[in-house]
Each structure stands twice: as structure tokens, then as C-alpha cells.
Design an enzyme around this catalytic site. Structure first.
Site, PDB file in Angstrom:
ATOM      1  N   CYS A   1      68.130  37.177 119.641  1.00  0.00           N
ATOM      2  CA  CYS A   1      66.856  37.915 120.789  1.00  0.00           C
ATOM      3  C   CYS A   1      65.633  37.672 120.018  1.00  0.00           C
ATOM      4  O   CYS A   1      65.139  36.052 119.295  1.00  0.00           O
ATOM      5  CB  CYS A   1      67.197  38.601 121.341  1.00  0.00           C
ATOM      6  SG  CYS A   1      65.766  38.547 123.156  1.00  0.00           S
TER       7      CYS A   1
ATOM      8  N   HIS B   1      72.116  38.183 123.191  1.00  0.00           N
ATOM      9  CA  HIS B   1      72.432  39.282 123.429  1.00  0.00           C
ATOM     10  C   HIS B   1      73.967  39.654 123.196  1.00  0.00           C
ATOM     11  O   HIS B   1      74.025  39.716 124.041  1.00  0.00           O
ATOM     12  CB  HIS B   1      72.146  40.260 123.768  1.00  0.00           C
ATOM     13  CG  HIS B   1      70.202  40.584 124.272  1.00  0.00           C
ATOM     14  ND1 HIS B   1      69.579  41.506 123.175  1.00  0.00           N
ATOM     15  CD2 HIS B   1      70.107  39.856 124.412  1.00  0.00           C
ATOM     16  CE1 HIS B   1      68.190  41.212 123.699  1.00  0.00           C
ATOM     17  NE2 HIS B   1      68.143  40.365 124.188  1.00  0.00           N
TER      18      HIS B   1
ATOM     19  N   GLU C   1      75.537  41.602 121.464  1.00  0.00           N
ATOM     20  CA  GLU C   1      76.024  42.640 121.655  1.00  0.00           C
ATOM     21  C   GLU C   1      76.264  43.686 122.424  1.00  0.00           C
ATOM     22  O   GLU C   1      77.465  44.475 122.493  1.00  0.00           O
ATOM     23  CB  GLU C   1      74.459  44.137 121.107  1.00  0.00           C
ATOM     24  CG  GLU C   1      73.839  44.437 121.581  1.00  0.00           C
ATOM     25  CD  GLU C   1      72.733  43.133 121.408  1.00  0.00           C
ATOM     26  OE1 GLU C   1      71.706  43.509 121.853  1.00  0.00           O
ATOM     27  OE2 GLU C   1      73.672  42.448 120.945  1.00  0.00           O
TER      28      GLU C   1
END
Length: 564
Positions: free
Chosen positions: A390, A516, A518
């Protein structure tokens, strides 16, 4: 309130102190029940007045976890997804702020027919209605609801009252309460103390709720004598007092609870008799890889703005654990404060000494940006595996523009409104947005990958979907210049307009993404970008032959008009 047919409810509360791990307990129990063939979902209820955590400081709340449908939620939903391998949604997280907002909106619309709107019954009824929504809309056997906060907090009282009423509505065979408490170990006395747990249960009883099962966190395992004592003073059988001592890894919690037979006690109390034996072979293998890696270790530096509070990067940290297990290495994380490279003249080389991979983390605002850019530059010029997420991708773009493309004033309009060379700019549809809460580009969006790139190699497919949380994007006016200087745009939106992934082809592993990754890494499905990143770090750490590489010298191929 009518109970959705066949759905059993489990409510998880916490006492004594906060941060005991209600989320891990809920996720672990969900995993155990799912492994027995039951259909399970988990939801989190937070007592704060914010509508959602999207505008809350990471120092106060930690990470904001984004779901596929674009909800900004509590970080515990990340645990639910990682343990259960099931997607959550907006329905999976409710705040007291959203409850009050709904009640007030209904009052303004005249839905209460001129009545005096009160906490009881109106707010409580709203909570009860919301508590059953997920059960109504899903094909479930069991719905686990985690109540945020600590027993005794005034903010949690409406949730507890709704829970008390639901137990009357549903009946004891259809709902139970698991209460998580602390049994502290006093080193001076060499003794576990049960009094805090007794007082916590007493406060819960004052709300009209008798816990059905107690889970007691402690430094050391609970003896049968301690369990008997706790049960005696808390109106429970000793079999309903579950010990949960400290684990080396949170992924060991389900195995400890399995050994304590928590799932069996839950099934018995809910009257569920037909279930299979749990199959946790994969989970045990994963835990063994986490605790006993066979290929050594790597050190990953996370350069961020909120490194004093690691919960701000919870999903990133857990994704690195997953990737480490996938590569049979132990991942040591070195958290580096981005401002240190600005304020104290910190030597980036010294800060990254012994590091095998650099991850520049997400964030907002201009604090620490120049420090992040310095860390990006060092990783790029020294062929150290790099992953930007990001804001990390935006910093990588700014660094490349300045030091490779010769755009000395390159920046983002987020940090410099009158920036002369805005390689990162506000998205067009965001320019008229005034409110901050829930207005970013949120949720899952598709991305097309370019064949032959590191991104395509990692994913091994052309179309992916990833979760986003941003307002700014790469400025397409600079794409040609970047490509001429060696930057590869390896992932874009399906229409090709929004840059999702950038990478440098002649670097060992330099990948930066606008989304993102994750949020989608799980024990059962490690995210390919994190796995690829750690694999590159492992190769670097083990002294593999370095690629023929020279840092790009500034070419100064300036865009027409950029010098003005």
C-alpha cells in the site's frame, strides 16, 4: 426473538484484564468444532461508540482488518479467517456505535411510533436482532460471538443484557457462555491466585449470567486442585474449568484446548452428539514447522510508522509466520521506526545490518515518509529482497522516480498538495469525498497479472482478487517514463487504468503492491507473495549466488513538461 433453526450460540466474554486472547480462544474453539464436521462462524461485538475502527488510531486500536465486502473491522476477524479458513464480512463485526446509529435513525424515521426510546428495550432489541443476523443468513450449526471489552466495563452492559435475554429466549441447550479469565502466578509466593477469577465471575453473575465454562489463562498449567477450587467458588464442575497456559505460538492454542477437552464439554452442553473425531494433522504439522524449522532462519525488517505497537501490523506479522513455515525457516522480525531515519540521521546501512528482506508497511500521512523512502532505496540499490504494501508501494514509486528517473521533486499529493511531480495522486472518485469514515477504496477487487513477472510466478495465474484500503494511486502520466527506466507494471485493474503491482525485473526480488496481501494469508493457504518474499530472503540469507545486478543509474529521461 426466534432462534434460526438448529443454530447453537456460544458467547465468549473476558474478565480481570483486557488482551487475554478472547479472539484466539474463539478462533481456536471454532477450529476444533469445524474439524469435527460442524459448520461454524464467528462474529465480534465491540462496545466502543465508533461506527467502525476505520478512523481510529493504530496506537489505540491496532490493525484495521478489511473484509472482502469492504468492511473495516476489528483485528480479531483476521484471527477468525486465519484459523477457520472462512471469509468474514460486515455482518461479522458490530460496534455499539453502529447499534446506537441504527436506533437513532429509526427514531428519526418514526419507527418507534412516538415512544420514548431507551436502552431497554430499544437498544437491547436492536442488539438481539443483530446477534441473529449471521445465523439467519448462513447455513450454520454453531455461531460463536466474542464480546469485546472486560466484564465490569460500563460500555459492555447492553451486550451482556442482550446475551442474558437470549439465553432465556433460546434455552440452555441452545446457548452457552464461555468466560475467559486470568489466574496470575505470584512468583514471591510461588502460587497461582484464583481470587481475580472469582471476582470476575461474581461481576458476571451481577448481570444475571452464570458462565457455563471457564477458561483460565495462566503462566503455568492449572492443577486439578486449582480447577476444583475455581469450580467450587464459581458454581462449576471442575471439568468445566479449562486451563490455558502460555504457548510458544498462538497456533498451539487449539491443540492445548483439544487436550483440555474444551470442544467435548461444549458439544455435551449443547446436546450435540453426532460428530466425528477431529482431524488436526495438518495443524500439528504446521505448528511443528513454526517451532522447529529445518532450514535455519531469516531476518525481515519491517519499516513502519507504528512500530511501537506491533498490533498495528498483526496480519503482516502472522503472514510472515505462515510464509516462514511454508519455507521451513524461522522468521525473525526487526521493527524499524521510519522517523528514525529522518530525525536522528540514522544510518540505514546499520539499521539493516544482518537483514535478509525489507518490508515497507502500510500507513497514512507524511510522518516518516522520507525515512521509508531511504529504506526502499537501500533495498533496491543493495539487491535485498523487498516487499512494499500500500503506502510501501507508493514510497517505492517515489524513490524510483527520484533516484532512477531523475524526477527530483517527485512526491505524493497526500504529502505535498502542490507537488510539481505527483507520481502518486488522489484517485479521481475520491476528490469530492468529504467524510473520512468508510469512504476509501475498500474491499476485494480483481487484478490482471503480466506473464513472466515475479508476481505471475508467485500466484501462478493471471487473474487474482485482493483486498484494498486506499485513496491514492499511481499517476498514469508517469507510467511510460517508469517503464523506460526499468520498472515493470506487473499487475493492473482489468481495464488497465489502476496500477496494482510494480516490480524491478533485474533485482533479486523487488515487488510492491497497492493492495493488502496480508489480509488473505491463512494457515491452510499461505499468501503467495509472502511465501515468495520469504523464499527470496531465505536464498539471500543462505548466501546463494547473487544475480548479476547493478543499481540503475539516474537516466534523467524527463517527461515533456516535467521540468516546468
Amino acid at each position: 426473538m426466534a432462534r434460526p433453526k438448529n443454530v447453537k450460540h456460544i458467547f465468549v466474554t473476558g474478565g480481570v484484564v483486557s488482551s487475554l486472547g478472547k479472539g484466539i480462544l474463539s478462533a481456536s474453539l471454532g477450529l476444533l468444532l469445524k474439524s469435527r464436521g460442524l459448520r461454524v462462524a464467528i462474529q465480534k461485538y465491540d462496545p466502543y461508540i465508533n461506527v467502525d475502527p476505520g478512523t481510529m488510531s493504530p496506537y489505540q486500536h491496532g490493525e484495521v482488518y478489511v473484509t472482502d465486502d469492504g468492511a473495516e473491522t476489528d483485528l480479531d476477524l483476521g484471527h477468525y479467517e486465519r484459523f477457520l479458513d472462512e471469509a468474514t464480512s460486515q455482518q461479522s463485526n458490530l460496534t455499539m456505535g453502529r447499534v446506537y446509529k441504527s436506533v437513532i435513525d429509526k427514531e428519526r424515521q418514526g419507527e418507534y411510533l412516538g415512544g420514548t426510546v431507551q436502552v431497554v428495550p430499544h437498544v437491547i432489541d436492536e442488539i438481539k436482532e443483530r446477534m441473529g443476523e449471521l445465523a439467519k443468513n448462513s447455513n450454520l450449526d454453531i455461531l460463536i460471538t466474542e464480546i469485546g471489552g472486560t466484564i465490569g466495563d460500563i460500555e459492555s452492559l447492553p451486550f451482556l443484557e442482550a446475551m442474558r435475554q437470549l439465553k432465556l429466549d433460546f434455552g440452555p441447550k441452545n446457548m452457552l457462555n464461555i468466560h475467559l479469565t486470568l489466574v496470575p502466578y505470584i512468583k514471591a509466593a510461588c502460587e497461582l491466585k484464583t481470587k481475580p477469577t472469582q471476582h470476575s465471575v461474581k461481576m458476571l453473575l451481577e448481570t444475571g449470567i452464570q458462565p457455563d465454562i471457564l477458561v483460565c489463562r495462566s503462566e503455568k498449567p492449572l492443577s486439578r486442585e486449582i480447577k476444583n477450587k475455581v469450580g467450587h467458588f464459581c458454581n462449576l464442575h471442575e471439568l468445566d474449568v479449562i486451563g490455558l497456559s502460555d504457548c510458544d505460538t498462538i497456533y498451539g492454542v487449539p491443540l492445548m484446548l483439544l487436550n483440555e477437552k474444551l470442544d467435548i464439554r461444549v458439544l455435551k452442553k449443547l446436546g450435540l452428539k453426532k460428530y466425528k473425531e477431529p482431524d488436526l494433522a495438518y495443524w500439528k504439522e504446521f505448528c511443528n514447522k513454526v517451532q522447529h524449522p529445518t532450514d535455519g532462519e531469516v531476518t525481515i525488517a519491517i519499516c513502519g510508522k507504528y512500530t511501537e505497537y506491533p498490533d498495528a501490523y498483526k496480519s503482516i506479522l502472522e503472514s510472515l509466520v505462515h510464509a516462514g513455515a511454508d519455507n521451513n525457516v524461522r522468521v525473525h522480525v526487526r521493527l524499524i521506526r521510519a522517523e528514525d531515519a529522518e530525525e536522528n540521521g540514522s544510518d540505514v546501512k546499520t539499521a539493516l545490518e544482518g537483514v535478509h528482506g525489507v518490508l515497507v508497511a502500510p500507513g497514512f500521512g507524511d510522518r516518516g515518509i522520507e525515512g521509508k523512502i531511504r529504506f526502499v532505496q537501500y533495498a533496491r540499490e543493495n539487491n535485498i529482497p523487498f516487499l512494499g504494501i500500500c503506502l510501501g508501494m507508493q514510497c517505492a514509486s517515489i524513490e524510483f522516480a527520484r533516484n532512477v528517473c531523475g524526477l527530483s521533486e517527485a512526491n505524493s499529493t497526500e504529502f505535498s498538495k502542490r507537488c510539481r511531480q505527483p507520481v502518486i495522486d488522489l484517485m479521481e472518485h475520491q476528490k469530492k469525498v468529504k467524510e473520512k469514515g468508510g469512504t476509501m477504496r475498500l474491499g476485494s477487487y480483481p487484478c490482471i497479472l503480466k506473464e513472466g513477472t515475479k508476481a505471475h510466478q508467485a500466484y501462478d495465474k493471471f487473474l487474482i482478487n485482493e483486498r484494498h484500503r486506499h485513496r491514492y494511486e499511481f499517476n498514469n502520466e508517469y507510467r511510460r517514463l517508469f517503464e523506460d527506466n526499468g520498472m515493470v507494471f506487473s499487475g493492473t485493474s482489468p481495464n488497465g487504468e489502476l496500477v496494482e503491482i510494480v516490480e524491478i525485473s533485474n533485482h533479486r526480488w523487488f515487488v510492491a503492491v497497492q493492495f493488502h496481501p496480508e489480509y488473505k494469508s491463512r494457515v491452510h493457504c499461505v499468501h503467495p507473495l509472502f511465501s515468495g518474499f520469504v523464499a527470496a530472503a531465505k536464498e539471500f540469507a543462505h548466501g546463494a549466488r547473487q544475480l548479476s545486478f547493478e543499481p540503475e543509474a539516474p537516466s534523467f529521461q524527463v517527461m515533456p513538461g516535467a521540468e516546468n
